[in-house]
Scaffold this active site. Sequence first.
Site, PDB file in Angstrom:
ATOM      1  N   PRO A 124       0.979  -1.198  -0.062  1.00  0.00           N
ATOM      2  CA  PRO A 124      -0.100  -0.149  -0.192  1.00  0.00           C
ATOM      3  C   PRO A 124       0.865   1.260  -0.238  1.00  0.00           C
ATOM      4  O   PRO A 124       1.935   1.198   0.572  1.00  0.00           O
ATOM      5  CB  PRO A 124      -0.985   0.119   1.284  1.00  0.00           C
ATOM      6  CG  PRO A 124      -0.705  -1.602   1.843  1.00  0.00           C
ATOM      7  CD  PRO A 124       0.825  -1.991   1.278  1.00  0.00           C
ATOM      8  N   LYS A 125       0.486   2.385  -0.795  1.00  0.00           N
ATOM      9  CA  LYS A 125       1.362   3.501  -0.624  1.00  0.00           C
ATOM     10  C   LYS A 125       0.568   4.392   0.540  1.00  0.00           C
ATOM     11  O   LYS A 125      -0.423   5.124   0.552  1.00  0.00           O
ATOM     12  CB  LYS A 125       1.029   4.289  -2.178  1.00  0.00           C
ATOM     13  CG  LYS A 125       1.799   5.501  -2.165  1.00  0.00           C
ATOM     14  CD  LYS A 125       1.645   6.143  -3.469  1.00  0.00           C
ATOM     15  CE  LYS A 125       2.249   7.473  -3.953  1.00  0.00           C
ATOM     16  NZ  LYS A 125       2.133   8.304  -2.792  1.00  0.00           N
ATOM     17  N   PHE A 126       1.136   4.127   1.671  1.00  0.00           N
ATOM     18  CA  PHE A 126       0.787   4.827   2.951  1.00  0.00           C
ATOM     19  C   PHE A 126       0.642   6.318   2.565  1.00  0.00           C
ATOM     20  O   PHE A 126       1.480   6.889   1.926  1.00  0.00           O
ATOM     21  CB  PHE A 126       1.505   4.696   3.985  1.00  0.00           C
ATOM     22  CG  PHE A 126       1.244   3.470   4.483  1.00  0.00           C
ATOM     23  CD1 PHE A 126       0.980   3.386   5.986  1.00  0.00           C
ATOM     24  CD2 PHE A 126       1.655   2.095   4.055  1.00  0.00           C
ATOM     25  CE1 PHE A 126       0.748   1.978   6.559  1.00  0.00           C
ATOM     26  CE2 PHE A 126       1.480   0.942   4.490  1.00  0.00           C
ATOM     27  CZ  PHE A 126       0.895   0.983   5.890  1.00  0.00           C
ATOM     28  N   GLY A 279      -2.703   4.669  -3.186  1.00  0.00           N
ATOM     29  CA  GLY A 279      -2.335   3.850  -4.060  1.00  0.00           C
ATOM     30  C   GLY A 279      -1.673   2.540  -3.789  1.00  0.00           C
ATOM     31  O   GLY A 279      -1.687   2.437  -2.645  1.00  0.00           O
TER      32      GLY A 279
END
Length: 566
Positions: A124-126, A279
């Site tokens: 996951p794109k934190f 994203g």
Amino acid sequence: MPYLLLFAMLFALNTPLAWAASCPDWTPQKAEAEAAQLQATLTGWDEHYHRQGIALVADELYDQSRQRLVHLQQCFGLAPSPSPLTSARGPLPHPVPHTGVDKLADRQAVARWMAGKTGVWVQPKFDGVAASLIYRQGQLVQLISRGDGLQGHDWSRHIPQLGAVTRQLPQAIDLHLQGELYLRLNEHVQAKAGSANARGTVAGLLARKQLTREQGNTIGLFVWGWPHGPERQADRLAQLAQLGFPDSQHYSIAVDTLEDAARWREHWYRSPLPFASDGVILRLGSRPPAERWQAKAPYWIAAWKYPYVQALAEVRDVRFRVGRTGRITPIAHVQPVTLDDRRITQVSLGSLARWQALDIRPGDQVAISLAGLTIPRLEHVVHRAVERQPLGAPAPGRHHALSCWQPSEGCEEQFIARLTWLSGKQGLALPRTGPGTWRRLVDAGLVTSMTDWLQLDAERLQQVPGISSLTAAQLLGSFDQARSRPFDQWLRGLGAPIGKHLQLTGGWQEMASRSAGQWQTVPDIGVKRSRQLVGFFAAAEVQAIATRLAESGIEGFSPPPERIEQ
């Protein structure tokens, strides 16, 4: 914000287009003025975010605005802007530069990036802020903001309050990590709740001089980089978990195909998570030695962002729709944009008052979202055009419930709306008589009142462009059905202010003679509605329509026969 990651040119080339990418037909002077104004706005946003931790605009609107600026600069040969990270640069150098990440525009771009690669991982794109963490003898001693990738600001003063961040390692070792400081959330579903201003909240907290323990406990850490860690990603993740960073392993998945990556992207987008994400990150399991890292996007990492929740759209025109009752609805026609696979070309502004308050003109850049995931909604103006084009809006006082019974100048829209309502399901329910049909008949001069269509014949209908002999026959059949429709359908179709379920008694003559007090004796009719009914039946235009319908033999409009005395 996203501009913590890339220089403007790379950013523009790798961000998905939400708006059409054709160059505008502007003079050089106008292009320079528009680009300068946009640059000034972006600079203000940058300074507020980097120096004060305040996000003045949603991340994705910043993305699209920055992309638009670079697009204009390329279209008109303008000088490129300085790096948006200039104001983020701090005095402390990072032990190893933060690389940033390219953004892949769509599924096809992801497929191209993955082609020929092995050992790909997805995370996951934190949605937080990047930082370097430096441990000495197992103790977290320094926290440095990402800054421009080479140098950042010292956030070490907050370490004692960051209770959810691993501050003491199980081993007394020296360690340098890179990761994302994020806002800890509860059961956050990105597809429903969006970013929830998570990144801006964390940035604002870290920009403070001091945090309370409660504030510090709201900040979590996701480690995504160990510059001098083991060569293989799986080994790095396993050792990070042993050192007190289990999330790095839990949220890192090895994938072999585009379908695998897409499945995890969709899963994290729609699943409840303890953080916001915008994203997914794709990274190769192997990478160059840390000594070769640079503060720019490398080949071994990329981002595949979630769909935009808000799109930046350019207003082409504002048109004013006048409804049957005289309500004026401004409609903003925009350069086509895509949200959630929906192509949007226009959006309602709701009311004339809202349009006036927003002061939207052609050339403005507006934020558009989807209400209920289906209906386009204009949120606010993001950028105003330098040149303010005048717009001619209808006069509010001219249009009301009893105006425009003929297509006189300025009345065409309301008149056609009246005809559409009359023939629609709320009234006579006549097939093949939508607004397009009525507009053709009105434009051809064949319909100039609410009733003269009853007298049309096939010969005149076939003279109208777009109406064939078959269409003419079908229309005549529909018009003929109108003659046998019940009186109450005619009454509602003409716009009498009566409810759908109200039981009507008497014909036109009787109703037209009732006073407001008499109307109030009818169930469900109060003072306001009774006055509206009296006004409707008393209107000269409405009385003229009733007379013509009586002459055409329509049920309920003819006066009752006179009683003959015996």
